[in-house]
Design an enzyme around this catalytic site. Sequence first.
Site, PDB file in Angstrom:
ATOM      1  N   TYR A 109       0.818  -1.220   0.000  1.00 15.98           N
ATOM      2  CA  TYR A 109       0.000   0.000   0.000  1.00 15.98           C
ATOM      3  C   TYR A 109       0.855   1.276   0.000  1.00 15.98           C
ATOM      4  CZ  TYR A 109       0.155  -0.188   5.214  1.00 15.98           C
ATOM      5  OH  TYR A 109       0.538  -0.237   6.519  1.00 15.98           O
TER       6      TYR A 109
ATOM      7  N   PRO B  76       0.879  -9.929   2.937  1.00 16.12           N
ATOM      8  CA  PRO B  76       0.757 -10.498   4.277  1.00 16.12           C
ATOM      9  C   PRO B  76       1.798 -11.586   4.594  1.00 16.12           C
ATOM     10  CG  PRO B  76      -1.099 -11.162   2.896  1.00 16.12           C
ATOM     11  CD  PRO B  76      -0.270 -10.222   2.078  1.00 16.12           C
TER      12      PRO B  76
HETATM   13  C1  HXC Z   1      -5.664   5.412  17.372  1.00 18.85           C
HETATM   14  C2  HXC Z   1      -3.788   5.319  18.702  1.00 18.85           C
HETATM   15  C3  HXC Z   1      -3.775   3.895  18.635  1.00 18.85           C
HETATM   16  C4  HXC Z   1      -4.816   3.277  17.870  1.00 18.85           C
HETATM   17  C5  HXC Z   1      -2.100   4.521  19.841  1.00 18.85           C
HETATM   18  N1  HXC Z   1      -2.736   5.645  19.453  1.00 18.85           N
HETATM   19  N2  HXC Z   1      -2.716   3.436  19.349  1.00 18.85           N
HETATM   20  N3  HXC Z   1      -4.721   6.058  18.079  1.00 18.85           N
HETATM   21  N4  HXC Z   1      -5.723   4.068  17.270  1.00 18.85           N
HETATM   22  N5  HXC Z   1      -4.875   1.948  17.737  1.00 18.85           N
HETATM   23  C6  HXC Z   1      -2.390   7.001  19.807  1.00 18.85           C
HETATM   24  C7  HXC Z   1      -2.294   7.184  21.294  1.00 18.85           C
HETATM   25  O1  HXC Z   1      -3.562   7.415  21.895  1.00 18.85           O
HETATM   26  C8  HXC Z   1      -1.398   8.426  21.398  1.00 18.85           C
HETATM   27  O2  HXC Z   1      -2.122   9.605  21.141  1.00 18.85           O
HETATM   28  C9  HXC Z   1      -0.456   8.254  20.240  1.00 18.85           C
HETATM   29  O3  HXC Z   1      -1.078   7.342  19.332  1.00 18.85           O
HETATM   30  C10 HXC Z   1       0.866   7.659  20.661  1.00 18.85           C
HETATM   31  O4  HXC Z   1       0.594   6.445  21.357  1.00 18.85           O
HETATM   32  P1  HXC Z   1       1.703   5.710  22.182  1.00 18.85           P
HETATM   33  O5  HXC Z   1       1.177   4.426  22.666  1.00 18.85           O
HETATM   34  O6  HXC Z   1       2.306   6.661  23.174  1.00 18.85           O
HETATM   35  O7  HXC Z   1       2.768   5.491  21.030  1.00 18.85           O
HETATM   36  P2  HXC Z   1       4.211   4.943  21.102  1.00 18.85           P
HETATM   37  O8  HXC Z   1       4.530   4.420  22.475  1.00 18.85           O
HETATM   38  O9  HXC Z   1       5.088   5.959  20.500  1.00 18.85           O
HETATM   39  O10 HXC Z   1       4.085   3.659  20.175  1.00 18.85           O
HETATM   40  C11 HXC Z   1       3.676   3.723  18.843  1.00 18.85           C
HETATM   41  C12 HXC Z   1       4.477   2.699  18.081  1.00 18.85           C
HETATM   42  C13 HXC Z   1       4.260   1.330  18.724  1.00 18.85           C
HETATM   43  C14 HXC Z   1       5.953   3.103  18.105  1.00 18.85           C
HETATM   44  C15 HXC Z   1       4.034   2.737  16.638  1.00 18.85           C
HETATM   45  O11 HXC Z   1       2.940   0.912  18.521  1.00 18.85           O
HETATM   46  C16 HXC Z   1       5.207   0.338  18.247  1.00 18.85           C
HETATM   47  O12 HXC Z   1       6.264   0.165  18.817  1.00 18.85           O
HETATM   48  N6  HXC Z   1       4.934  -0.373  17.188  1.00 18.85           N
HETATM   49  C17 HXC Z   1       5.941  -1.283  16.590  1.00 18.85           C
HETATM   50  C18 HXC Z   1       5.325  -2.537  16.178  1.00 18.85           C
HETATM   51  C19 HXC Z   1       4.379  -2.362  15.060  1.00 18.85           C
HETATM   52  O13 HXC Z   1       3.553  -1.454  15.061  1.00 18.85           O
HETATM   53  N7  HXC Z   1       4.459  -3.265  14.112  1.00 18.85           N
HETATM   54  C20 HXC Z   1       3.580  -3.288  12.992  1.00 18.85           C
HETATM   55  C21 HXC Z   1       4.275  -2.768  11.829  1.00 18.85           C
HETATM   56  S1  HXC Z   1       3.422  -3.397  10.425  1.00 18.85           S
HETATM   57  P3  HXC Z   1      -2.701  10.587  22.286  1.00 18.85           P
HETATM   58  O14 HXC Z   1      -3.204  11.770  21.551  1.00 18.85           O
HETATM   59  O15 HXC Z   1      -3.765   9.804  22.987  1.00 18.85           O
HETATM   60  O16 HXC Z   1      -1.531  10.897  23.191  1.00 18.85           O
HETATM   61  C22 HXC Z   1       3.644  -2.352   9.165  1.00 18.85           C
HETATM   62  C23 HXC Z   1       3.172  -2.798   7.809  1.00 18.85           C
HETATM   63  C24 HXC Z   1       1.801  -3.346   7.770  1.00 18.85           C
HETATM   64  O17 HXC Z   1       4.144  -1.328   9.306  1.00 18.85           O
HETATM   65  C25 HXC Z   1       1.591  -4.423   6.746  1.00 18.85           C
HETATM   66  C26 HXC Z   1       0.288  -5.158   6.949  1.00 18.85           C
HETATM   67  C27 HXC Z   1       0.083  -6.371   6.083  1.00 18.85           C
END
Ligand code: HXC
Length: 297
Positions: A165, A208
């Site tokens: 995407y 996926p």
């Molecule tokens: C809406 C959300 C949310 C959700 C968090 N937030 N989750 N908003 N929907 N589901 C909001 C929170 O309320 C907050 O806003 C802000 O985002 C930051 O949230 P934190 O939890 O403090 O974020 P942080 O600790 O920085 O972590 C975010 C992250 C973490 C770094 C992205 O999730 C992470 O480590 N992810 C790594 C693993 C991952 O995501 N893997 C998937 C990658 S897959 P407010 O305003 O409330 O403060 C990919 C490709 C996809 O990329 C391919 C698919 C087939």
Amino acid sequence: MLNALNPIPPFANTLVDMFQRDLLQNKRVLITGGGTGLGKSMGRRLVELGADVVICGRREEVLAATAAEFNDVRKGAARWHVCDIRDPEAVAAMVDAVWKVAPLDALLNNAAGNFIAKSETLSHRAVDAILSVVLHGTAYVTLACGRRWLADKRPGNVLSILTTYAMTGSAYVVPSAMGKAGILAMTRSLAVEWGSQGIRLNAIAPGPFPTEGAWKRLFPEGMAEKRMLSRIPLGRVGEHQELADLAAFLLADQSGFINGETIAIDGGEWLKGAGQFSMMEELSDDMWEQMKQQGKG
Ligand code: HXC
């Protein structure tokens, strides 16, 4: 194993080995987010093929455990650095420390973050949380490594993990789509800007490939597996080794004329979504016959 949808496929050596075992000998590769998921699977494969890897991520215990696993495959093959790529100073310090040991030959941009949400509900912090990892962090590491290669007059190779995407956009993962599209633009731009100095950049756009992290975050429990698989012409999800082998190919010198390219590995999923008549697969033989008669009329 040609699984249909297995939440965490084993790192399968069930596939025939397509490369010489020393394909990546004397290559030193930095893998962002290399402690878990796809980064770990790719790292393990690179080590099997002779590369030395440096993995970075935010959690020391995860990195140490993964590096230990890699060092069991080949002693001395893996090192690790705790580094949050959202922090440019931490990135600069890591790249300095890496180069003090030995220069890198390649960078594998794998670290990412994502969540599924209705876009109008996203706060600015939510947007920043994704873009700061995917877009900014990837740019910081790429520029830090590129600067070193240019200064040392060494060749370099940057491989970035996108998603399909990045090319099409996607509803409900808008900051991720924006960030990945940005990396695609970076890949094409720098492939031209740095190509004359022996640095090439390419990308992989996976469909996926189940991982524990992304799967839990991105797919609500109970979402019909069948529906997901029906989007993929080959009727299955990807095996980690299939992605890892493509990464190995693009990191090897033997693919050295490929520059600025993005290769999708998704079983045909995105093309099926794009094709206007893909839904015709639902037609029964009777309906096809009816269509034929209608057409004739
Ligand atoms: C809406 C959300 C949310 C959700 C968090 N937030 N989750 N908003 N929907 N589901 C909001 C929170 O309320 C907050 O806003 C802000 O985002 C930051 O949230 P934190 O939890 O403090 O974020 P942080 O600790 O920085 O972590 C975010 C992250 C973490 C770094 C992205 O999730 C992470 O480590 N992810 C790594 C693993 C991952 O995501 N893997 C998937 C990658 S897959 P407010 O305003 O409330 O403060 C990919 C490709 C996809 O990329 C391919 C698919 C087939």
